[in-house]
Design a protein around this motif. Structure first.
Motif, PDB file in Angstrom:
ATOM      1  N   ASP A 179      39.306  43.109  35.486  1.00 61.12           N
ATOM      2  CA  ASP A 179      39.763  43.307  34.850  1.00 61.12           C
ATOM      3  C   ASP A 179      38.637  43.489  33.603  1.00 61.12           C
ATOM      4  O   ASP A 179      37.654  42.862  33.498  1.00 61.12           O
ATOM      5  N   GLU A 180      38.690  44.389  33.394  1.00 65.21           N
ATOM      6  CA  GLU A 180      37.128  44.826  32.144  1.00 65.21           C
ATOM      7  C   GLU A 180      37.330  43.611  31.166  1.00 65.21           C
ATOM      8  O   GLU A 180      36.896  43.283  30.480  1.00 65.21           O
ATOM      9  N   ALA A 181      38.716  43.804  30.426  1.00 60.93           N
ATOM     10  CA  ALA A 181      38.873  42.746  29.504  1.00 60.93           C
ATOM     11  C   ALA A 181      38.197  41.648  29.191  1.00 60.93           C
ATOM     12  O   ALA A 181      37.594  40.483  28.445  1.00 60.93           O
ATOM     13  N   THR A 182      38.226  40.719  30.520  1.00 60.36           N
ATOM     14  CA  THR A 182      37.836  39.094  30.830  1.00 60.36           C
ATOM     15  C   THR A 182      36.711  39.730  31.601  1.00 60.36           C
ATOM     16  O   THR A 182      36.421  38.451  31.796  1.00 60.36           O
ATOM     17  N   GLN A 183      35.956  40.158  32.538  1.00 68.74           N
ATOM     18  CA  GLN A 183      35.088  40.836  33.174  1.00 68.74           C
ATOM     19  C   GLN A 183      34.819  39.582  34.489  1.00 68.74           C
ATOM     20  O   GLN A 183      34.700  39.296  35.164  1.00 68.74           O
ATOM     21  N   LEU A 184      36.175  39.006  35.101  1.00 69.30           N
ATOM     22  CA  LEU A 184      37.468  38.402  35.700  1.00 69.30           C
ATOM     23  C   LEU A 184      37.608  39.524  36.779  1.00 69.30           C
ATOM     24  O   LEU A 184      38.324  40.568  36.768  1.00 69.30           O
ATOM     25  N   GLY A 185      37.055  39.215  38.265  1.00 62.98           N
ATOM     26  CA  GLY A 185      37.629  40.124  39.463  1.00 62.98           C
ATOM     27  C   GLY A 185      38.801  38.589  40.494  1.00 62.98           C
ATOM     28  O   GLY A 185      38.937  37.315  39.904  1.00 62.98           O
ATOM     29  N   CYS A 186      39.738  39.469  41.436  1.00 64.27           N
ATOM     30  CA  CYS A 186      40.246  39.080  41.532  1.00 64.27           C
ATOM     31  C   CYS A 186      40.058  37.845  42.877  1.00 64.27           C
ATOM     32  O   CYS A 186      38.481  37.954  43.260  1.00 64.27           O
ATOM     33  N   SER A 187      40.450  36.395  43.273  1.00 63.65           N
ATOM     34  CA  SER A 187      39.944  35.903  44.266  1.00 63.65           C
ATOM     35  C   SER A 187      41.010  35.978  45.600  1.00 63.65           C
ATOM     36  O   SER A 187      42.339  36.245  45.637  1.00 63.65           O
ATOM     37  N   PHE A 188      40.472  36.349  46.588  1.00 62.79           N
ATOM     38  CA  PHE A 188      40.661  36.443  48.158  1.00 62.79           C
ATOM     39  C   PHE A 188      40.446  35.740  48.397  1.00 62.79           C
ATOM     40  O   PHE A 188      40.543  35.511  49.942  1.00 62.79           O
ATOM     41  N   ASN A 189      40.123  34.433  48.344  1.00 64.09           N
ATOM     42  CA  ASN A 189      39.534  32.843  49.050  1.00 64.09           C
ATOM     43  C   ASN A 189      39.783  32.609  50.108  1.00 64.09           C
ATOM     44  O   ASN A 189      41.590  31.891  49.734  1.00 64.09           O
ATOM     45  N   ARG A 190      40.092  31.679  51.977  1.00 64.41           N
ATOM     46  CA  ARG A 190      40.518  31.800  52.354  1.00 64.41           C
ATOM     47  C   ARG A 190      41.688  33.250  52.881  1.00 64.41           C
ATOM     48  O   ARG A 190      42.235  33.044  53.993  1.00 64.41           O
ATOM     49  N   ALA A 191      41.820  34.125  52.094  1.00 66.96           N
ATOM     50  CA  ALA A 191      42.162  35.113  52.824  1.00 66.96           C
ATOM     51  C   ALA A 191      42.242  36.115  53.898  1.00 66.96           C
ATOM     52  O   ALA A 191      40.741  35.308  54.437  1.00 66.96           O
ATOM     53  N   VAL A 192      43.210  35.782  54.716  1.00 66.04           N
ATOM     54  CA  VAL A 192      43.130  37.127  56.511  1.00 66.04           C
ATOM     55  C   VAL A 192      42.727  37.956  56.089  1.00 66.04           C
ATOM     56  O   VAL A 192      44.154  38.622  55.533  1.00 66.04           O
ATOM     57  N   LEU A 193      41.704  39.057  56.430  1.00 63.57           N
ATOM     58  CA  LEU A 193      41.571  40.466  55.983  1.00 63.57           C
ATOM     59  C   LEU A 193      41.298  41.410  57.732  1.00 63.57           C
ATOM     60  O   LEU A 193      40.026  42.139  57.042  1.00 63.57           O
ATOM     61  N   LYS A 194      41.392  40.399  58.200  1.00 63.23           N
ATOM     62  CA  LYS A 194      41.565  41.754  59.653  1.00 63.23           C
ATOM     63  C   LYS A 194      42.087  42.907  59.469  1.00 63.23           C
ATOM     64  O   LYS A 194      43.022  43.021  59.587  1.00 63.23           O
ATOM     65  N   ASP A 195      41.015  43.163  59.841  1.00 63.33           N
ATOM     66  CA  ASP A 195      41.160  45.013  59.717  1.00 63.33           C
ATOM     67  C   ASP A 195      42.044  45.696  58.475  1.00 63.33           C
ATOM     68  O   ASP A 195      42.230  46.497  58.449  1.00 63.33           O
ATOM     69  N   ALA A 196      41.107  44.823  57.573  1.00 64.42           N
ATOM     70  CA  ALA A 196      42.521  45.131  56.371  1.00 64.42           C
ATOM     71  C   ALA A 196      41.217  46.336  55.307  1.00 64.42           C
ATOM     72  O   ALA A 196      40.107  46.363  56.050  1.00 64.42           O
ATOM     73  N   SER A 197      41.873  47.289  54.934  1.00 70.47           N
ATOM     74  CA  SER A 197      40.971  48.191  54.150  1.00 70.47           C
ATOM     75  C   SER A 197      41.084  48.283  52.845  1.00 70.47           C
ATOM     76  O   SER A 197      41.868  48.355  52.644  1.00 70.47           O
ATOM     77  N   PHE A 198      40.032  48.529  52.564  1.00 71.30           N
ATOM     78  CA  PHE A 198      39.614  49.121  50.730  1.00 71.30           C
ATOM     79  C   PHE A 198      39.025  50.251  50.746  1.00 71.30           C
ATOM     80  O   PHE A 198      37.814  50.561  50.791  1.00 71.30           O
ATOM     81  N   LYS A 199      39.666  51.138  50.159  1.00 73.52           N
ATOM     82  CA  LYS A 199      38.696  52.736  49.739  1.00 73.52           C
ATOM     83  C   LYS A 199      38.812  53.625  48.485  1.00 73.52           C
ATOM     84  O   LYS A 199      40.196  52.806  48.116  1.00 73.52           O
ATOM     85  N   SER A 200      37.779  53.195  47.493  1.00 69.70           N
ATOM     86  CA  SER A 200      37.743  53.584  46.370  1.00 69.70           C
ATOM     87  C   SER A 200      38.269  52.809  45.230  1.00 69.70           C
ATOM     88  O   SER A 200      39.226  53.009  45.275  1.00 69.70           O
TER      89      SER A 200
END
Length: 217
Positions: free
Chosen positions: A48-69
């Motif tokens: 969020d550019e307005a607040t300069q905050l990112g999202c929290s993925f703390n303790r998330a399961v990201l097994k074989d997850a994908s983030f592209k662009s």
């Protein structure tokens, strides 16, 4: 299907597991504890550019997850289960990976790592004490990243950019560093056993020592 736009939302554990999300916006959202196994995010915004905050993925399961662009700036990836995580051509500036687990334990002393973090901006990200061994980590920007106590043993870091980077703070034995901008790397202070370098890099490193390399051809 309309573009997904969520703000200040708590994401339920299985809401996006295995899904493909394209061009979504997640502003100040809380993915903590969510199971995102095999989930694909393409062209999504998590900053969020307005607040300069990112999202929290703390303790998330990201097994074989994908983030592209994606824009993952300032994201909190602490304590995630991240075996096989792919981050490609994304903004990840200032993200926090402390405690993220990229390992698959085969026995008490035997493990392997899997991660594909490629062509992304990791400037000022925090990888302190993270183990990313024999992983695909090429063509990233590592400027100002915190890698204190991290291990990149045997990983492909080729084509990376390493300005304002403390090479002494982590393990890089047997890494592929060919084509990388090595910043202030001092070969007198860093263990480079097994590291792959190209001839142009070697000339530059020797030149910093005041040694003149003579072509004997």
């Amino acid at each position: 299907m309309p573009t997904l736009h969520l703000q200040s939302a708590k994401i339920e554990r299985d809401r996006f597991r295995g899904e493909t999300i394209t061009n979504g916006k997640f502003l100040n959202c809380d993915f903590s504890g969510a199971d995102l196994t095999d989930t694909q995010f393409i062209g999504c915004f998590f900053y969020d550019e307005a607040t300069q905050l990112g999202c929290s993925f703390n303790r998330a399961v990201l097994k074989d997850a994908s983030f592209k662009s994606c824009d993952l700036s300032m994201a909190d990836f602490r304590n995630t289960q991240a075996l096989g995580l792919e981050i490609r051509e994304s903004k990840v500036q200032g993200a926090d990976f402390r405690g993220a687990n990229f390992m698959n334990m085969i026995s008490a002393r035997t493990y392997f790592c899997s991660a594909f973090i490629i062509k992304s901006n990791l400037s000022y990200a925090n990888f302190s004490k993270v183990v990313l061994e024999k992983c695909e980590l090429w063509e990233n920007r590592w400027n100002g990243a915190n890698v204190l106590g991290a291990s990149f043993l045997g990983s492909d870091l080729s084509g990376g950019e390493f300005n304002h980077f403390d090479w002494r703070s982590a393990t890089f034995n047997h890494c592929n560093l060919t084509g990388a901008e090595l910043g202030e790397l001092d070969i007198r202070l860093v263990d480079l056993e097994g590291v792959q370098l190209d001839s142009q890099q070697i000339v530059g490193l020797i030149d910093r020592l005041g040694i003149i390399l003579v072509n004997d051809a």
